[in-house]
Motif scaffolding. Structure first.
Motif, short mmCIF file in Angstrom:
data_model
loop_
_atom_site.label_atom_id
_atom_site.label_comp_id
_atom_site.label_asym_id
_atom_site.label_seq_id
_atom_site.Cartn_x
_atom_site.Cartn_y
_atom_site.Cartn_z
N ASP A 127 0.83 -1.21 0.00
CA ASP A 127 0.00 0.00 0.00
C ASP A 127 0.86 1.26 0.00
N ASP A 128 1.88 1.29 0.84
CA ASP A 128 2.76 2.47 0.91
C ASP A 128 3.49 2.69 -0.41
N VAL A 129 3.99 1.60 -1.00
CA VAL A 129 4.76 1.72 -2.25
C VAL A 129 3.88 2.23 -3.38
N LEU A 130 2.69 1.68 -3.52
CA LEU A 130 1.80 2.11 -4.60
C LEU A 130 1.33 3.54 -4.40
N ASN A 131 1.01 3.91 -3.17
CA ASN A 131 0.57 5.28 -2.90
C ASN A 131 1.65 6.30 -3.24
N TYR A 132 2.90 5.89 -3.18
CA TYR A 132 4.00 6.80 -3.50
C TYR A 132 4.36 6.77 -4.98
N LEU A 133 4.50 5.58 -5.55
CA LEU A 133 5.06 5.47 -6.90
C LEU A 133 4.05 5.77 -8.01
N LEU A 134 2.80 5.39 -7.85
CA LEU A 134 1.84 5.63 -8.93
C LEU A 134 1.63 7.14 -9.18
N PRO A 135 1.44 7.97 -8.15
CA PRO A 135 1.35 9.42 -8.42
C PRO A 135 2.68 10.00 -8.91
N LEU A 136 3.79 9.43 -8.46
CA LEU A 136 5.09 9.96 -8.86
C LEU A 136 5.34 9.77 -10.35
N TYR A 137 5.04 8.57 -10.87
CA TYR A 137 5.37 8.26 -12.27
C TYR A 137 4.18 8.39 -13.21
N GLN A 138 2.97 8.22 -12.71
CA GLN A 138 1.77 8.29 -13.54
C GLN A 138 1.93 7.47 -14.83
N PRO A 139 2.16 6.17 -14.69
CA PRO A 139 2.39 5.34 -15.89
C PRO A 139 1.12 5.16 -16.71
N ASP A 140 1.31 4.84 -17.97
CA ASP A 140 0.18 4.53 -18.86
C ASP A 140 -0.26 3.08 -18.74
N LEU A 141 0.58 2.25 -18.14
CA LEU A 141 0.27 0.84 -17.96
C LEU A 141 1.11 0.30 -16.81
N VAL A 142 0.52 -0.56 -15.99
CA VAL A 142 1.26 -1.31 -14.98
C VAL A 142 1.30 -2.77 -15.39
N LEU A 143 2.52 -3.32 -15.44
CA LEU A 143 2.71 -4.76 -15.62
C LEU A 143 2.87 -5.36 -14.24
N TYR A 144 1.91 -6.15 -13.84
CA TYR A 144 1.86 -6.69 -12.47
C TYR A 144 2.27 -8.16 -12.49
N ASP A 145 3.41 -8.45 -11.89
CA ASP A 145 3.87 -9.83 -11.74
C ASP A 145 3.36 -10.36 -10.40
N ALA A 146 2.33 -11.19 -10.46
CA ALA A 146 1.61 -11.62 -9.27
C ALA A 146 2.10 -12.98 -8.78
N GLY A 147 3.41 -13.12 -8.59
CA GLY A 147 3.96 -14.39 -8.13
C GLY A 147 3.32 -14.86 -6.84
N VAL A 148 3.03 -16.16 -6.78
CA VAL A 148 2.46 -16.73 -5.55
C VAL A 148 3.51 -17.47 -4.73
N ASP A 149 4.78 -17.33 -5.10
CA ASP A 149 5.84 -17.93 -4.30
C ASP A 149 6.09 -17.14 -3.01
N VAL A 150 5.28 -16.13 -2.76
CA VAL A 150 5.25 -15.46 -1.44
C VAL A 150 4.44 -16.27 -0.43
N HIS A 151 3.78 -17.33 -0.87
CA HIS A 151 2.90 -18.10 -0.01
C HIS A 151 3.69 -18.88 1.04
N GLN A 152 3.08 -19.05 2.20
CA GLN A 152 3.75 -19.71 3.32
C GLN A 152 4.09 -21.17 3.03
N GLN A 153 3.41 -21.79 2.06
CA GLN A 153 3.69 -23.18 1.74
C GLN A 153 4.52 -23.35 0.47
#
Length: 306
Positions: free
Chosen positions: A213-239
């Motif tokens: 939340d903190d990162v997006l609130n800072y970077l999206l207004p800062l750069y105002q990109p035309d597109l976000v490429l979101y890498d939604a890796g699930v290897d953050v999962h506890q298992q």
């Protein structure tokens, strides 16, 4: 219309069952999304194979040729981590085509999801960590060169740093690389993204979500990109077998919704790819990856997109 989803049967093929890379997770994800009604003939988009001239936007043409011709050296194959085969060539180039198609659909409709992609360890002239061609870098350079976007932001939430993406796009001022990754994990030698956010081992849902939340609130207004490429890796999962973070299914769902909502609230289209995920229970892994598509579909309907 429903949320655009991109997939091709080439994504999974006969592959050694004991191999660490879960090649069958793509077809299992497809079947899971079909069974839940998230994917159907009306919203399925079949991608073309990516042509060599687009691969060469981010890769050494000689490396591209050597991969196609099965002439990679033994050391290169070891670093790639996958056994070479014609089906591997076909699925690799088809999956890059799928990521490009997903980005184009996102620009058209505001949101689109791939059932593959996120090969962020691939470097300019070598493969690494199961990644052969870097779809995130290729998309960025293709869309920027064609004038379809003026700035793209890569928001990489895979548990491993997007080192290949960072190095390929190091001097591309209008392709912003952001990597949230476990600080003590592969690769041992980190690259330098535009924004690296190293995360401590065993970070839980709430701590992770606050950082996102903190990162997006800072970077999206800062750069105002035309597109976000979101890498939604699930290897953050506890298992996850290769992860070291402690997110639950609910935490991943909160993360996916947060990323997409942050972008759409600012009228920034989102192209989502699935990134990494490793589990011997392949059915559970497919369901884990499917969290992205279920979350995106819910947001799609709530916002009346399409």
């Amino acid at each position: 219309m429903d949320l655009p989803l991109v997939y091709h049967p080439d994504y999974s093929f006969d592959f050694p069952a004991a191999h660490r890379f879960p090649m069958d997770k793509f077809v299992r994800l497809h079947d899971h999304l079909r069974a839940t009604g998230t994917l159907h003939d009306g919203n399925l988009h079949l991608p073309p194979i990516c042509p060599d001239e687009l691969l060469a936007l981010a890769h050494d043409p000689d490396y591209v040729l050597r991969f196609h011709d099965a002439s990679l050296a033994t050391q290169e194959l070891r670093r790639m981590g996958l056994p070479w085969s014609e089906p591997l060539v076909r699925r690799t180039t088809r999956a890059v085509g799928g990521s490009i198609l997903t980005a184009e659909l996102a620009l058209e409709h505001g949101l689109a999801c791939h059932l593959a992609g996120g090969t962020h360890h691939a470097h300019y002239d070598f493969a690494s960590g199961f990644c052969i061609f870097n779809d995130l870098a290729i998309i960025s350079r293709y869309l920027l060169a064609s004038g379809k976007v003026h700035r793209v932001l890569i928001f990489d939430c895979d548990v491993h740093q997007g080192d290949g993406t960072a190095r390929i796009l190091e001097h591309d001022a209008d392709a912003i690389t952001v990597s949230l990754h476990c600080e003590n994990n592969f690769p041992a030698r980190k690259a330098q993204s535009d924004w690296d956010i190293p995360l401590p081992r065993h970070l839980n849902d709430d701590g992770y979500i606050r950082i996102v939340d903190d990162v997006l609130n800072y970077l999206l207004p800062l750069y105002q990109p035309d597109l976000v490429l979101y890498d939604a890796g699930v290897d953050v999962h506890q298992q996850d077998a290769l992860g070291y973070l402690n997110l639950t299914d609910d935490g991943i769902a909160r993360r996916d919704r947060q990323v997409i909502d942050h972008c759409l609230a600012r009228d920034i289209p989102v192209c989502a790819v699935i990134g990494g995920g490793y589990d011997r229970d392949r059915a559970a892994l497919a369901r884990r990856h499917g969290i992205l598509h279920h979350s995106a579909q819910q947001i799609w309907r709530e916002r009346g997109l399409g």
